[in-house]
Enzyme design. Structure first.
Site, mmCIF file in Angstrom:
data_model
loop_
_atom_site.group_PDB
_atom_site.id
_atom_site.type_symbol
_atom_site.label_atom_id
_atom_site.label_comp_id
_atom_site.label_asym_id
_atom_site.label_seq_id
_atom_site.Cartn_x
_atom_site.Cartn_y
_atom_site.Cartn_z
ATOM 1 N N LYS A 284 0.812 -1.222 0.000
ATOM 2 C CA LYS A 284 0.000 0.000 0.000
ATOM 3 C C LYS A 284 0.843 1.270 0.000
ATOM 4 O O LYS A 284 0.415 2.291 -0.503
ATOM 5 C CB LYS A 284 -0.973 -0.003 1.175
ATOM 6 N N ARG B 145 -8.524 -0.431 16.544
ATOM 7 C CA ARG B 145 -8.861 -0.200 15.140
ATOM 8 C C ARG B 145 -9.808 -1.347 14.779
ATOM 9 O O ARG B 145 -10.758 -1.596 15.508
ATOM 10 C CB ARG B 145 -7.615 -0.121 14.256
#
Ligand SMILES: *Cc1c(COP(=O)(O)O)cnc(C)c1O
Length: 366
Positions: free
Chosen positions: A44, A139
């Site tokens: 990413k 998260r």
């Protein structure tokens, strides 16, 4: 020095050394393998760049992982043959792309998993999933005491196969992935396996922040996988930013062209108000200095993450300009200045449509 024509064609550019990416990936993969841990190469930070994905694949990682399905699509369409893993929990609106372009996805929501199952059946596939458990970083992830119920509910979904569990620490909550957390993950895996008579292929313990743990521990337990991005690109331990001996740093380099060089004061002249970003700037008085302006700015790159190569210093930036104190470095208008990048700066530079990626040593790794 490169010729002017080359500079004018390809500035600003981000150079990525594929030889370094290859060697860092291979070294990390071997280090983890010695502990019985497989590695996913996380792409990413470079937006799923196919040349980088190819270098990681050549270095022997058995998975390419990305948080964006668009990046996995790019990798698939480039013909890179590796298992593609979506490591951000999918959105409902993208289940079709997820089943099409990812072999495995990380999940934490039953309604999404149900849609993935339906889509997989429509595509005549079995989509593999990893269930995320939240061990305190806050998260993504199902809370540990709700994992059993989630698995019980998804057992009837025919289009998917649960192949393991995973966790992510050291991110939003900056919780350290230590022995205690990894033991907890192992315990959860073992408990779920025996309760549901399963055998997990993947117990994915985390990201680059897990390096200090994996490096020291004599007890990896059931953890058999890590997902590594930042360390490959920076060569640094992401907990204390210490260098890791055998890894190479500066896999990437930003090159920007100088558009003005003038000797001016180091302090602005007049009444100080707020700058272009609504902040009151603070400058130190260094007398008259040679100021170089570069053709990049905050719209392109996280300028705090740039370090100039050579004896120069960034003293200010706006949307479209970075200003450096050139000190004694003799750079002229039309020439270039190079910068090393933090991982955040790399990510932002790769995302700028104004910066061209250029790959070095593409043919020189195995
Ligand atoms: C980004 C990400 C990683 C990789 O993290 P690095 O710190 O770059 O190694 C791993 N897992 C998940 C879920 C991620 O989002």
């Amino acid at each position: 020095m490169t010729g002017f024509s080359d500079i004018f064609l390809r500035c600003p550019r981000i150079e990525i050394d594929l030889g370094k990416v290859y060697r860092n990936t291979k070294l990390l993969r071997q280090m983890f393998q010695a502990q019985g841990i497989s590695m996913m190469g996380v792409t990413k930070g470079v937006l799923g760049s196919p040349p980088v994905a190819a270098a990681m694949t050549a270095a022997g990682v058995g998975f390419l992982a990305d948080s964006r399905i668009e990046n996995l699509k790019k990798i698939k369409e480039a013909g890179i043959n590796n298992t593609r893993v979506l490591i951000r929990t999918p959105s409902m609106s993208k289940v079709k792309q997820v089943v099409t372009y990812a072999d495995i996805s990380f999940n934490s929501e039953l309604p999404v998993i149900r849609l993935l199952s339906d889509e997989a059946r429509a595509q005549n596939k079995i989509h593999r999933i990893v269930l995320m458990v939240d061990l305190g970083d806050l998260r993504e992830g199902i809370l540990p005491d709700q994992m059993a119920q989630a698995i019980d509910s998804l057992r009837s979904f025919e289009g998917i196969k649960l192949i393991g569990i995973g966790t992510n620490l050291g991110c939003v909550g900056a919780v350290l992935p230590d022995q205690e957390k990894m033991d907890e993950l192992s315990r959860i895996a073992t408990t779920l396996e025996s309760r549901f008579n399963l055998c997990f292929d993947l117990i994915s313990g985390g990201n680059s922040a897990n390096y200090p743990w994996v490096n020291k521990t004599d007890r990896v337990g059931r953890v058999n996988n890590l997902r590594i991005g930042e360390m490959i690109f920076t060569g640094n331990n992401t907990i204390d930013y210490a260098r890791i001996d055998q890894l190479e740093t500066n896999t990437s380099c930003l090159v920007a062209e100088v558009i003005e060089v003038k000797e001016k004061d180091s302090l602005p002249c007049g009444t100080i108000c707020t700058d272009a970003f609504g902040e009151v700037p603070v400058f130190s008085d260094r007398g008259r200095i040679r100021r170089g302006i570069l053709e990049i700015g905050r719209q392109d790159v996280l300028t705090q993450g740039l370090t100039p190569v050579g004896d120069m210093e960034i003293i200010g930036s706006s949307s479209d300009h970075v200003i450096v104190d050139l000190k004694a470095t003799m750079v002229k208008v039309g020439e270039t200045v190079r910068f090393h990048l933090t991982y955040g700066a790399l990510l932002s530079a790769m995302t700028s449509p104004y910066i061209e990626p250029v790959y070095l040593n593409e043919g020189s790794y195995p």
